[in-house]
Design an enzyme around this catalytic site. Structure first.
Site, short mmCIF file in Angstrom:
data_model
loop_
_atom_site.label_atom_id
_atom_site.label_comp_id
_atom_site.label_asym_id
_atom_site.label_seq_id
_atom_site.Cartn_x
_atom_site.Cartn_y
_atom_site.Cartn_z
CE1 TYR B 179 14.95 -6.10 -30.84
CE2 TYR B 179 14.23 -5.04 -28.82
CZ TYR B 179 14.12 -5.21 -30.18
OH TYR B 179 13.17 -4.50 -30.88
CG ASP B 260 23.10 -2.00 -24.08
OD1 ASP B 260 21.92 -2.14 -24.46
OD2 ASP B 260 23.86 -2.95 -23.82
#
Lengths: 100, 417
Positions: B179, B260
């Site tokens: 993810y 991220d």
């Protein structure tokens, strides 16, 4: 004391990115609200982090919340927890911020 | 010890009964232990059998719980199950029906028995927290908020949102796409793809008629937004003063490079999903007809063939390969896939750009409005071959004119010489 709530991620993550954080200054609150907020902040801080890691894990579209508590213009405490890993103390503070 | 156990096993029940009546304490205890052990083993066997039964016969049995504005799932109350009457609470009913429609889609269209393909129970939790602007999959169950009433309303209102969340579970049980970054954007895109396909299937809408919107019903009427996302036109789901313009890209040249972490939506998983979303929309409209036919099957087989770190390129290549396995090399379906990825800036590996462009064009023009299905393979293959033949003819005439020019030049040279 200034408290800022930022929300990230979730099904509407792209929209969350654009929404401004919610800010509350206890100096502008009625005395009893300010005291309640201070108590909830203290509880959320002492509750510590939730049991899980801050990576998304197996949850999908869960939101995460960053609550920043500034005192005397200095950033003192930053708390981040998510929908699937949240201490009761953090949840109580979050609800108070969402409803005030 | 092993000898004792062997003896225990062969003692007939009536003898055990007799031994229990023995005057010797040791004998009585041994007999009692034996009976207890046997009963426990029998119980365990029964227990294990019932577990297996529950998994296979569960068939995705639904249960919806009411959180009553709390955040703790274990304290939520049962609101509707397969055995009871329908709830009077609309959120409960919508969640229950949405879980059912999604489960039925996976069962009848893709032959998948619930999200894990083993009949996993489907649990939904509604009225989670106060003013909760979200719906999520927590790794085991679905959770819906009521919305704050200002921006968002009840998240059970959009069937595509329910199917989106359940598809996260399907992805988890298949590819397990990580993810974050491109694999995360693919994970999100899978949920949008099947979210929209489930809605189209339930409404019996063709790809041409469908709105291709995700979460069209989650905003309050005061908010000027079509939906959370548009698969047909990523970047155009909303444009308002409150939260600006939809940031989704529809082409690799606009891929969003975000951090991220939570603040960066783990590399913009809900943002860059616009690129594969558009590729699916294009595939479905290139093929024409029902998106739950060939387009959904190609994507589903590709999802099952993907893994934790699959990127856009790898997924595009897999869809091209699966289209070939399912419908044949050069089939209309395969050309549709090729053209779709090309239009979002992803070149399928091993297909030269020029050939891809021409073949893709043939794929786009191939029999518009025709219903997708395996029976279309022949005609579609002809479309591809025609395109290839046309290109060969063009090349051959170029070579012919070149050699003519060469001959002329040589003649001129000889004459001058």
């Amino acid at each position: 004391m200034k408290v800022t709530l930022e929300k990230h991620g979730g099904l509407a993550a792209a929209i969350q990115l654009r929404l401004p954080p919610k800010e509350l200054d206890s100096a502008a609150l009625p005395a009893n609200d300010a005291a309640e907020l201070a108590g909830l902040v203290a509880e959320a801080v002492s509750a510590g982090p939730a049991a899980e890691e801050d990576r998304p894990g197996r949850a999908r579209d869960a939101m995460s919340y960053t609550i920043t508590v500034e005192e005397d213009g200095r950033s003192t405490t930053v708390l981040t927890q998510s929908d699937t890993a949240m201490s009761p103390g953090f949840a109580a503070l979050l609800r108070w911020l969402e409803t005030h | 010890m092993s000898r004792t156990r062997r003896v225990n096993c062969i003692i007939p029940p009536h003898l055990l009964d007799k031994l229990l009546d023995s005057e010797h304490t040791g004998v009585r205890k041994a007999a009692l232990d034996t009976m207890l052990t046997t009963a426990r083993l029998r119980g365990e066997r029964g227990l294990r059998a019932s577990f297996v039964g529950a998994a296979s016969a569960g068939n995705g049995r639904r249960t919806v719980f009411d959180c009553q504005q709390g955040r703790l799932l274990p304290t939520a109350t049962l609101a509707q199950s397969e055995d009871g009457a329908a709830s009077t609470d609309e959120s409960v009913r919508r969640a229950f029906d949405g879980l059912g429609t999604t489960r039925d889609f996976y069962r009848t269209v893709l032959q998948r028995n619930s999200v894990d393909d083993r009949g996993m129970r489907l649990d939904g939790y509604v009225h989670f927290d106060v003013k909760f602007n979200n719906a999520f999959w927590d790794g085991r169950q679905m959770v819906f908020g009521d919305g704050d009433g200002t921006l968002f309303t009840d998240f059970t209102r959009s069937l595509d949102v329910i199917a989106h969340e359940l598809t996260h579970a399907v992805t988890e049980f298949t590819a397990g796409l990580a993810y974050h970054g491109q694999s995360g954007a693919l994970n999100e895109s899978m949920s949008d793809v099947f979210g929209s396909v489930v809605k189209q299937w339930s409404l019996n809408q063709s790809a041409e008629v469908a709105d291709w919107l995700i979460g069209a019903e989650v905003f309050t009427p005061e908010i000027d937004a079509d939906a959370l996302r548009s698969m047909k036109a990523p970047g155009h789901a909303y444009d308002n003063e409150l939260f600006g313009k939809d940031p989704q890209p529809d082409h690799m040249s606009h891929f969003a490079h975000l951090p991220d972490n939570e603040r960066g939506d783990f590399g913009g998983v809900h943002i860059n999903s616009g690129i594969p979303n558009k590729a699916f929309y294009l595939t479905a409209t290139n093929i024409g007809g029902s998106s739950w036919g060939a387009p959904a099957l190609i994507w589903y087989e590709s999802l099952k063939a993907s893994s934790i770190d699959t990127q856009f390129q790898g997924f595009a290549d897999t869809t091209h390969q699966k289209a070939e396995e399912l419908y044949g090399a050069g089939s209309n379906e395969q050309l549709a896939v090729l053209a779709a990825w090309q239009e979002v800036g992803i070149q399928v590996s091993g297909v030269p750009a020029g050939v891809a462009r021409d073949l893709g064009r043939a794929g786009r023009n191939g029999a518009p409005g025709r219903t997708a299905g395996q029976d279309t393979g022949g005609a579609a293959r002809d479309d591809g071959l025609t395109a290839l033949n046309r290109q060969i003819d063009a090349l051959a005439s170029q070579v012919a004119s070149l050699s003519k020019a060469m001959t002329a030049m040589q003649r001129e040279h000889v004459t001058r010489g």
